[in-house]
Design a protein around this motif. Structure first.
Motif, PDB file in Angstrom:
ATOM      1  N   PRO A  94      -7.327  -5.541  -0.773  1.00 12.70           N
ATOM      2  CA  PRO A  94      -5.921  -5.591  -1.182  1.00 12.70           C
ATOM      3  C   PRO A  94      -5.074  -4.467  -0.589  1.00 12.70           C
ATOM      4  N   ILE A  97      -2.427  -5.378   2.090  1.00 14.98           N
ATOM      5  CA  ILE A  97      -1.087  -5.805   1.680  1.00 14.98           C
ATOM      6  C   ILE A  97      -0.222  -4.588   1.359  1.00 14.98           C
ATOM      7  N   LEU A  98      -0.790  -3.612   0.675  1.00 10.03           N
ATOM      8  CA  LEU A  98      -0.041  -2.395   0.352  1.00 10.03           C
ATOM      9  C   LEU A  98       0.377  -1.658   1.616  1.00 10.03           C
ATOM     10  N   TYR A 120       1.168  -7.421  -3.532  1.00  4.42           N
ATOM     11  CA  TYR A 120       0.146  -6.425  -3.856  1.00  4.42           C
ATOM     12  C   TYR A 120       0.039  -6.233  -5.364  1.00  4.42           C
TER      13      TYR A 120
END
Length: 122
Positions: A94, A97-98, A120
C-alpha cells in the motif's frame, strides 16, 4: 537419434538455468546497491533485471523498487511514472499508493494526489 534428443534437452535445460541465475544475480546486485544508498546504480541494475524477469509479481516488486530509487534521489516525475507502473502491475504494497500521492503532490498534480491519498486511506 535418441542421444541427439538427450543432448538437445540438456542444452535447453542448461540455458534456462543460466538465464534464471543471471536474473537472480542482477536482482541481488540491484538490492545491494539500493541498500548501500547507490540509487542511480540500483536504477540501472533493476531496469536490466526487469527486462529479463518473467513472473508478474516479481515485475511489480521490481517496478516498485525502481520508483523507490527515484523517490530517494528526489526525482518525483520519474517516481510518479514508476509507481503508476507498479500499481498497474498489481503491487500489493500500500505504500506505493502513498508514495504515488506524494510524488503527484510534488509534481503539482493536486487533484490526482488527493484521489491517491483517498485510495491509500481506504
Amino acid at each position: 537419434m535418441k542421444s541427439l534428443h538427450f543432448i538437445f534437452i540438456a542444452c535447453v535445460l542448461t540455458l534456462i538455468t543460466e538465464i534464471g541465475s543471471a536474473q537472480t544475480a542482477k536482482s541481488a546486485k540491484a538490492l545491494a546497491a539500493f541498500n548501500a544508498g547507490e540509487y542511480f546504480t540500483a536504477i540501472d541494475l533493476y531496469k536490466s533485471a526487469y527486462n529479463n524477469l518473467t513472473e508478474k509479481t516479481g515485475k511489480a516488486e521490481m517496478l516498485f523498487q525502481i520508483a523507490e530509487c527515484y523517490r530517494l534521489v528526489s526525482e518525483p516525475r520519474q517516481a510518479e511514472l514508476w509507481y503508476n507502473k507498479a500499481i498497474a502491475k498489481g503491487i500489493s504494497n500500500p505504500l506505493a499508493i502513498l508514495y504515488l500521492a506524494d510524488a503527484q503532490k510534488m509534481n503539482m498534480k493536486y487533484a490526482e494526489a488527493k484521489e491517491s491519498y483517498k485510495k491509500y486511506k481506504d
